[in-house]
Design a protein around this motif. Sequence first.
Motif, PDB file in Angstrom:
ATOM      1  N   ASP A 115       0.799  -1.289   0.054  1.00 17.06           N
ATOM      2  CA  ASP A 115       0.028  -0.152   0.264  1.00 17.06           C
ATOM      3  C   ASP A 115       0.803   0.910  -0.240  1.00 17.06           C
ATOM      4  OD1 ASP A 115      -1.804   2.409   0.887  1.00 17.06           O
ATOM      5  OD2 ASP A 115      -3.441   0.978   2.104  1.00 17.06           O
ATOM      6  N   SER A 168      -4.150   3.726  -0.414  1.00 18.41           N
ATOM      7  CA  SER A 168      -5.443   2.922   0.718  1.00 18.41           C
ATOM      8  C   SER A 168      -5.496   4.861   1.102  1.00 18.41           C
ATOM      9  CB  SER A 168      -5.464   2.804   1.776  1.00 18.41           C
ATOM     10  OG  SER A 168      -4.490   2.984   2.256  1.00 18.41           O
ATOM     11  N   VAL A 173      -2.253  -0.220  -4.929  1.00 17.00           N
ATOM     12  CA  VAL A 173      -3.615   0.276  -3.665  1.00 17.00           C
ATOM     13  C   VAL A 173      -2.790   1.093  -3.473  1.00 17.00           C
ATOM     14  CG1 VAL A 173      -3.979  -0.533  -1.405  1.00 17.00           C
ATOM     15  CG2 VAL A 173      -4.128  -2.793  -3.282  1.00 17.00           C
TER      16      VAL A 173
END
Length: 406
Positions: free
Chosen positions: A49, A348, A346
């Motif tokens: 991430d 986030s 990803v």
Amino acid sequence: MLKSLLAASILVAVTGCATASQSSSNEQETQYQASEKAVNLAHEYLLVDTHIDVPYRIRDKWDDVSVATKDGDFDYPRAVEGGLDAPFMSIYIPASYEESGGSVQLAHELIDGMEALVARAPDKFAMAYSTDDIRANKEKGLMSIALGMENGTPIEGDLDNLHMFYERGIRYITLAHSLSNHISDSSYDIRRQWDGLSPFGKKLVKEMNKVGVMVDVSHISDDAFYQAVEISEVPVIASHSSLRKYTPGFERNMSDDMLKALAENEGVIQINFGSSFLAEQANRYRDMMKKRISAVKEQYGADSEEAKRRIADIEANNPYPFATLETVLDHIDHVKALIGVEHIGVGSDYDGVGDSLPVGLKDVSDYPNLVQGLLDRGYSEKEIQMILGENLMRVWKAVEDYAEGH
């Protein structure tokens, strides 16, 4: 990351409806239950991430994220539950530091904080400075702490600072944040003093290529984006951005034309989970509420009982419109259809978008829900592996290889 610019201001503007909307969100949350297969895949595959805002979160209010925490979106137990292997911790420098000074000191303090976290829990975390480190740490059962600098203000117009921060572990730099700086125009800033990148910014992109620091195009203006991908000799990343298709007029997100340019560059867009990045209704919510509340105050007087009553009614009847896991999947589907699954990752923005995260992806324990959603939409296990981390690792390795040759 919106910080107080957007997420916090949304919540301040609608304090009265937070409880109701959160209650509704909690009820919806129960509909998401990842299968054993989804959980296993989240743990088996490398999960990277590229944008988590722990450093600034714990500077503002210290918390030991090596153990379970009451607040925030990230802590070690929840991250392990979610299968997270490699969070890029954001070394976030507020835009105001461009004028006030002190950005270099702040950057060092935030990096120190991450090194201290690893030192406190060496059985849980390890610093990661390369793609090899990421893979080796996973083999050892350790969670990698990688570092990305959000806002290039600490470079201060000196390429020596770039080299210094590389030595300290910075592996990507978001060129600007909420205001234009000495490197680039910002997507949020109506002033376009550089019409894209500054002359120094163009030199910086080339030097980042040579040093081995990924160029992050999140936050910068459209003109700056196109200049960055043209100048860069290696793929770039959008560390925490989503799609303008679903948030018309929101320049902070990427247009279809930008996605096509990103694909030509062989880069990757790391999808942001903040509701205001994902859904038009959430994106426009703050401005809508502000206008309605301002109109009431103007008509009845800001401190009048009638104004207070009417504002309370507005807030109660207009809860924050959280996006959902399905909204995130829609963004992923669109990128795949337009430019291919090899350009999706990803990012986030956990701990960076306040209480605006979508139903089904409320914290770092929820990555298996994303995997389940991808399975449900027909993504192959190979494609899921690419999205969870391998696409980002491909870009990072290309940056490393170019730097090694220069």
